[in-house]
Design a protein around this motif. Sequence first.
Motif, PDB file in Angstrom:
ATOM      1  N   GLU B 262       0.840  -1.203   0.000  1.00 43.99           N
ATOM      2  CA  GLU B 262       0.000   0.000   0.000  1.00 43.99           C
ATOM      3  C   GLU B 262       0.869   1.244   0.000  1.00 43.99           C
ATOM      4  O   GLU B 262       0.590   2.231  -0.679  1.00 43.99           O
ATOM      5  CB  GLU B 262      -0.934  -0.008   1.212  1.00 43.99           C
ATOM      6  CG  GLU B 262      -2.121  -0.932   1.022  1.00 43.99           C
ATOM      7  CD  GLU B 262      -2.942  -1.167   2.281  1.00 43.99           C
ATOM      8  OE1 GLU B 262      -4.014  -1.785   2.180  1.00 43.99           O
ATOM      9  OE2 GLU B 262      -2.484  -0.751   3.374  1.00 43.99           O
ATOM     10  N   GLY B 263       1.919   1.164   0.784  1.00 41.28           N
ATOM     11  CA  GLY B 263       2.858   2.286   0.840  1.00 41.28           C
ATOM     12  C   GLY B 263       3.451   2.567  -0.529  1.00 41.28           C
ATOM     13  O   GLY B 263       3.634   3.724  -0.914  1.00 41.28           O
ATOM     14  N   LEU B 264       3.761   1.517  -1.276  1.00 43.44           N
ATOM     15  CA  LEU B 264       4.330   1.706  -2.604  1.00 43.44           C
ATOM     16  C   LEU B 264       3.367   2.483  -3.492  1.00 43.44           C
ATOM     17  O   LEU B 264       3.775   3.247  -4.353  1.00 43.44           O
ATOM     18  CB  LEU B 264       4.615   0.353  -3.251  1.00 43.44           C
ATOM     19  CG  LEU B 264       5.731  -0.488  -2.640  1.00 43.44           C
ATOM     20  CD1 LEU B 264       5.838  -1.807  -3.371  1.00 43.44           C
ATOM     21  CD2 LEU B 264       7.053   0.259  -2.684  1.00 43.44           C
ATOM     22  N   MET B 265       2.087   2.248  -3.268  1.00 44.66           N
ATOM     23  CA  MET B 265       1.099   2.880  -4.135  1.00 44.66           C
ATOM     24  C   MET B 265       0.786   4.304  -3.712  1.00 44.66           C
ATOM     25  O   MET B 265       0.542   5.158  -4.546  1.00 44.66           O
ATOM     26  CB  MET B 265      -0.213   2.071  -4.145  1.00 44.66           C
ATOM     27  CG  MET B 265      -0.109   0.702  -4.793  1.00 44.66           C
ATOM     28  SD  MET B 265       0.308   0.772  -6.531  1.00 44.66           S
ATOM     29  CE  MET B 265      -1.306   1.017  -7.272  1.00 44.66           C
ATOM     30  N   ARG B 266       0.734   4.522  -2.406  1.00 43.24           N
ATOM     31  CA  ARG B 266       0.237   5.860  -2.021  1.00 43.24           C
ATOM     32  C   ARG B 266       0.894   6.476  -0.793  1.00 43.24           C
ATOM     33  O   ARG B 266       0.301   7.307  -0.123  1.00 43.24           O
ATOM     34  CB  ARG B 266      -1.273   5.827  -1.861  1.00 43.24           C
ATOM     35  CG  ARG B 266      -1.861   4.669  -1.039  1.00 43.24           C
ATOM     36  CD  ARG B 266      -1.789   4.936   0.423  1.00 43.24           C
ATOM     37  NE  ARG B 266      -2.363   3.878   1.248  1.00 43.24           N
ATOM     38  CZ  ARG B 266      -1.734   3.382   2.309  1.00 43.24           C
ATOM     39  NH1 ARG B 266      -0.521   3.766   2.615  1.00 43.24           N
ATOM     40  NH2 ARG B 266      -2.324   2.478   3.067  1.00 43.24           N
ATOM     41  N   GLY B 267       2.121   6.084  -0.545  1.00 45.78           N
ATOM     42  CA  GLY B 267       2.823   6.751   0.537  1.00 45.78           C
ATOM     43  C   GLY B 267       2.361   6.289   1.900  1.00 45.78           C
ATOM     44  O   GLY B 267       1.715   5.249   2.035  1.00 45.78           O
ATOM     45  N   ASN B 617      10.587   6.302  -1.678  1.00 44.32           N
ATOM     46  CA  ASN B 617      10.921   7.491  -2.456  1.00 44.32           C
ATOM     47  C   ASN B 617      12.238   7.362  -3.232  1.00 44.32           C
ATOM     48  O   ASN B 617      12.656   8.295  -3.901  1.00 44.32           O
ATOM     49  CB  ASN B 617      10.975   8.722  -1.549  1.00 44.32           C
ATOM     50  CG  ASN B 617       9.570   9.113  -1.144  1.00 44.32           C
ATOM     51  OD1 ASN B 617       8.625   8.905  -1.896  1.00 44.32           O
ATOM     52  ND2 ASN B 617       9.444   9.630   0.063  1.00 44.32           N
ATOM     53  N   ASP B 618      12.886   6.198  -3.066  1.00 44.32           N
ATOM     54  CA  ASP B 618      14.078   5.978  -3.867  1.00 44.32           C
ATOM     55  C   ASP B 618      13.761   6.188  -5.338  1.00 44.32           C
ATOM     56  O   ASP B 618      12.685   5.854  -5.805  1.00 44.32           O
ATOM     57  CB  ASP B 618      14.567   4.526  -3.710  1.00 44.32           C
ATOM     58  CG  ASP B 618      15.381   4.364  -2.451  1.00 44.32           C
ATOM     59  OD1 ASP B 618      15.583   5.391  -1.770  1.00 44.32           O
ATOM     60  OD2 ASP B 618      15.775   3.225  -2.141  1.00 44.32           O
ATOM     61  N   GLU B 619      14.713   6.730  -5.982  1.00 46.32           N
ATOM     62  CA  GLU B 619      14.538   6.923  -7.419  1.00 46.32           C
ATOM     63  C   GLU B 619      14.188   5.602  -8.079  1.00 46.32           C
ATOM     64  O   GLU B 619      14.829   4.592  -7.857  1.00 46.32           O
ATOM     65  CB  GLU B 619      15.853   7.451  -8.009  1.00 46.32           C
ATOM     66  CG  GLU B 619      15.814   7.648  -9.496  1.00 46.32           C
ATOM     67  CD  GLU B 619      15.496   9.092  -9.864  1.00 46.32           C
ATOM     68  OE1 GLU B 619      15.191   9.338 -11.026  1.00 46.32           O
ATOM     69  OE2 GLU B 619      15.546   9.959  -8.971  1.00 46.32           O
ATOM     70  N   ILE B 620      13.146   5.628  -8.829  1.00 46.36           N
ATOM     71  CA  ILE B 620      12.828   4.435  -9.593  1.00 46.36           C
ATOM     72  C   ILE B 620      13.646   4.496 -10.888  1.00 46.36           C
ATOM     73  O   ILE B 620      13.460   5.389 -11.709  1.00 46.36           O
ATOM     74  CB  ILE B 620      11.324   4.344  -9.901  1.00 46.36           C
ATOM     75  CG1 ILE B 620      10.554   4.158  -8.592  1.00 46.36           C
ATOM     76  CG2 ILE B 620      11.032   3.228 -10.882  1.00 46.36           C
ATOM     77  CD1 ILE B 620       9.073   4.228  -8.765  1.00 46.36           C
ATOM     78  N   VAL B 621      14.530   3.570 -10.988  1.00 43.86           N
ATOM     79  CA  VAL B 621      15.448   3.628 -12.126  1.00 43.86           C
ATOM     80  C   VAL B 621      14.706   3.250 -13.392  1.00 43.86           C
ATOM     81  O   VAL B 621      13.989   2.267 -13.430  1.00 43.86           O
ATOM     82  CB  VAL B 621      16.619   2.652 -11.911  1.00 43.86           C
ATOM     83  CG1 VAL B 621      17.719   2.954 -12.915  1.00 43.86           C
ATOM     84  CG2 VAL B 621      17.118   2.755 -10.501  1.00 43.86           C
TER      85      VAL B 621
END
Lengths: 493, 711
Positions: B262-267, B617-621
Amino acid sequence: MASTRDNNDDSNRLLASVDWFTVLLYVVLVVYGAVSIYASTTAANASDVSMFDFDTYSGKQFVWIGLSFIIGFSLLLIDRRLYEAYAYPIYAVMIIILIATAFLSPNIKGSHSWLKFGAVSLQPAEFAKTTTALALAKLFSTYGFQLRGWRTYIVPVGIIFLPVLCIILENETGSALVYFSLIFVLYREGMNGFVLFALLCAISYFVIVLKFAGSLIMGIPLGTFIVLTCVMIVIVLMLLIYCRSLILGRNVALGYIACALIAWGLSAMGVHINGYAFFFTVIPLSLIYLLIGMFRDDLNKVLMTVIFAAVSIIYMFSVTLAFNHVLKPYQQNRINIALGIEEDIKGKGYNVNQSKIAIGSGGLTGKGFLEGTQTKLNYVPEQHTDFIFCTIGEEQGFLGTSAVLLLFLTLILRVIAIGERQHTTFGRVYAYCVASILIFHLTINIGMVIGVVPVIGIPLPFFSYGGSSLWGFTLLLFILLRIDAVRSEYGTW
Amino acid sequence: MRKDYNLEKRKFVIGGFIVVIVAIYLCKLFDLQILDDKYSEIAVNNARSTKITHPSRGQIYDRNGKLVVYNEPAYDLVVVPRDVQEFDTLGMCKILRLDRKDFETLWKNMSDPEKNKNYSATTPQPLVQNLDSTTYGHLQETLHRFPGFDIAQRIIRRYNYVSAANVLGNIREVNAEDIERDSDNYYLPGDYTGDMGVEKSYEKYLRGVKGKEIFVRDARGRIVRDEQGKIKYYNDGKDNVDPIAGKDLQLSLDIELQQYCEGLMRGAAQRGQIMHGKRGAIVAIEPKTGEVLALVTSPNYDPAMLVGKDRGKNYAKLVDDGTKPLYDRAIMAAYPPGSTFKPTQGLIFMQEGITNINTSYPCYRGYINKGLKIGCHGHGSPIALQPALATSCNGYFCWGLYYMLKNHKYENLDSAFTVWKNYMVQMGYGYKLNIDLPGESRGFIPNAKFYNDNIGEGKWGANTILSIAIGQGEIMATPLQIANLSATIANRGYYITPHVVKQIRDVGIPKEYTEKHQPSINREYYENVVTGMRMAVTGGTCKNANLPGLEVCGKTGTVQNPHGQDHSVFMGFAPKDDPKIAICVYVENAGFGAQVAVPLGSRIFERYLLGKSRNENDEIVSEDTVSNEIENGANKWSDKWLQERPSVFDKKEVPAQLNPDNTPKQESEKTAHHPSPSDPINGLPQNREQEQAILTQPIVDIFTRYGIYKG
């Protein structure tokens, strides 16, 4: 020879000649009553309150019972001639007390019938039954008094109605109605049986007309239909039995049957026949036939039959009229509920409904002593007084209720038997007064509790809680026993 | 004295009279007491006052035994209107700390059948809900003064995690319709029932069995107490029944993985809030068991929002929110599956003998045949299955379907297409999978009849519908169905119906969630597809999913969306040889599959299999190794079909789940169509119009929401 007997001997003889069977019935009834009062007043949450605790109704009732025994025993010791000698003065004093009570007593639930003596209150009306009975007995035992011709009715009816008026003045209609039962005494002493028969017809017609007013048959109310049919049957029966006129009776009967068959045949063929048209053709025709035919027969009796039929019909219509236009709504209600026309469970019919539930739930053997839920949870008001029979019905079941009814029946028949074995008119009339009063109380009280008679607030003798009622009936019964006890002085028939 | 014998006979009349009276009364009594039973019943009902005791509702744990949902008691003041007598209104107001006016308003609302749909004068009606502890205490002491009033205990659900609202669901008061529909006669007005999620689907286990306490009630409606003030039970309590607590549920969800996804989707999670962010869904399944490890929809909300007195307000908020947080995209949204659909095609072609592992088709930047061009990106040509999967080649699958539909081994086009459709249905598409959650959508798989009806018999052919081969066109699938495909491939050819409940305490698991479903496709073909999907990770479109030390297999999807940015999809599982997790990530309007969905997928593998979590929040490469997958993927005809149905698309019906409390629900289940043995072939429901409205609704939602739809 009586003068040589010593007192002790006298008492022994007296006690030996007291009707112990009646005394036994009395004791059984009052004790059964007190136990029922205990059962009816023990609340569901109370544990182990003694039956004899003075704080309970049953405890108090036992005190009343104890005092009753003393009263009863004392009454037995009084010379029986005193009752006869002082019947009128006692009656007069009681009338004065009744009137005084009406004006002096406090208002208790709308009635002014209680006199307070310190801690105890008494209801003089309960004792007036005895005095009236004594006065009536005294009147009939007057030398040469006989019910013959309407004038002779004035005094006895007056004696009966004077206390009725006083009690109505006290606003105790229920108690006042009791005196009407003394018509049985008049009947026994010679009143024309026709009056009793007319009364029976009047009551039956009344009930039938009102009870079956709802549905229609042949275009007229079913009640009216039934009554008119009854009138026809009564005409035939009166011709056959009362007039002993076989020919007239047979002809009228055959005429009725023929008309009925024709009407039935016509309606089967699809011809609509109005009920009024039918009855008011057939009945007047038969009456006209009787008026013509009576000259060949006992004129008076046939005339009587014709008049009776005509009056019956007029009466029937006036009942409907009076019921709808004269009676007040609450009175209509009471009658409707008693006749089972209306179910008014929340309001006026609440008592009766709950009392029927209590009795009905008793089954054959009842729920057991102190196990009645309706009783313990106070669903039936007035349960220790007027509705005491419910408790018996619920906790003792059909066995209990029939036992009580049979006990009363035995007592009443015993009293009648005592009356018939009296050597004196005084004793006999008095005994019949006692029987009539008991009949009335039993009929009305139990009829009310099981929902077949309108609610009229009168107690069940010996059972209902209350000193006045218990003492009143004790007085009534033990004076009879005292009067009866001297029959040995006369020998037997 | 003269004795008149004539008159003496009258004693018989008088005696006879009383004998007759007594006889009549005896008959009447016999009737009342022995023949007529109704009075006993009435007497019992008079004296008994039954109070239902509610069992505690089952609690909910996650797969690792972490407590997720538990109970807290709450107290309501209820009133049985019939039993109420004159009472001290002021006293009551004082205890409740209410104005007389407010109290009267409450009373009016309670007794107004318009407002209180469950109103009945003989059952307890809620008057004041959620009493605080002081009021509760006062009331307890003084309740005996107010016959007809009572305190009803009920439970409030509490949530340990701001997570999984879509799976857990919530509870609400039953409405008239619930009671009417309730074949078990369990519900009474004022009861609670599960609404949405497992609270709804496992309601019968969670709610337990009610008990009853039977009191003695006196004529004035008071409960009888003994001298010590203790309540007396009817028949000494022998008729009382103890409630049986509801069964606890153990979810198959890993609540921490769920939270992570869930965090991946909406913080970060926020208490009491609707949480916006990316739109889409994540489904993670344990392939061997069909157990759902995570079922994420986004946006979502704190499940605690739907508890207590703010429930109504919050519900309205959730319904009004344009992003539809109540809408569980993971199982309700039917999306075009895009390229994640390609493995299914490869499998069918091989099983049907249209292709073998070495069959290659030409693809020079697309499928070009008889004037139809479906674009593709640069890769070697001709191309075989495995590289085609790795590079997500469109041409290969288009040619495959083309040759299949043209193949003479089938009687005609219709029967060829029916064969194709049946494989799709076997693989879990086109019908509900029957996950143990309410409101699942069935997606959409067309059948021959559909095309005959919509295009016309003889008017359609392979080329007309070819974009279905690459998961575009009419094909619709839920993220759950895509994840299920992933699990099926991971299992090399079978799946177990996905389910979110691992077990019901003392009961186990419904049998349907242990049975294997096996599409009639050989295991070796699955192995071929697995290799292709592995190649996609090692050197194809999903390189970003490659994790050192973990053999991840995957398939991207970039779903062409004629009305906006493409949807980004990733389907995959890991490890390759002993799959522990199969996932589907579907992010709406996020661009290429490789750009968004793949990195998310890889984090989920990492987290679940390696226990590592990178910061969201890591840059998504996004190495631009992948070019546009499709240039013109959609069927020409489909576009037209979609656009010619404004009547369907303009309907802005609230999905069934979004209706507020106490209003009749438009039950999507009513129109559901399950595959039945008698109808194994027809993938379409009988009532097409109605069903399509429901089926297509999700896309409509997505399209219309942004005002993109131009129809």
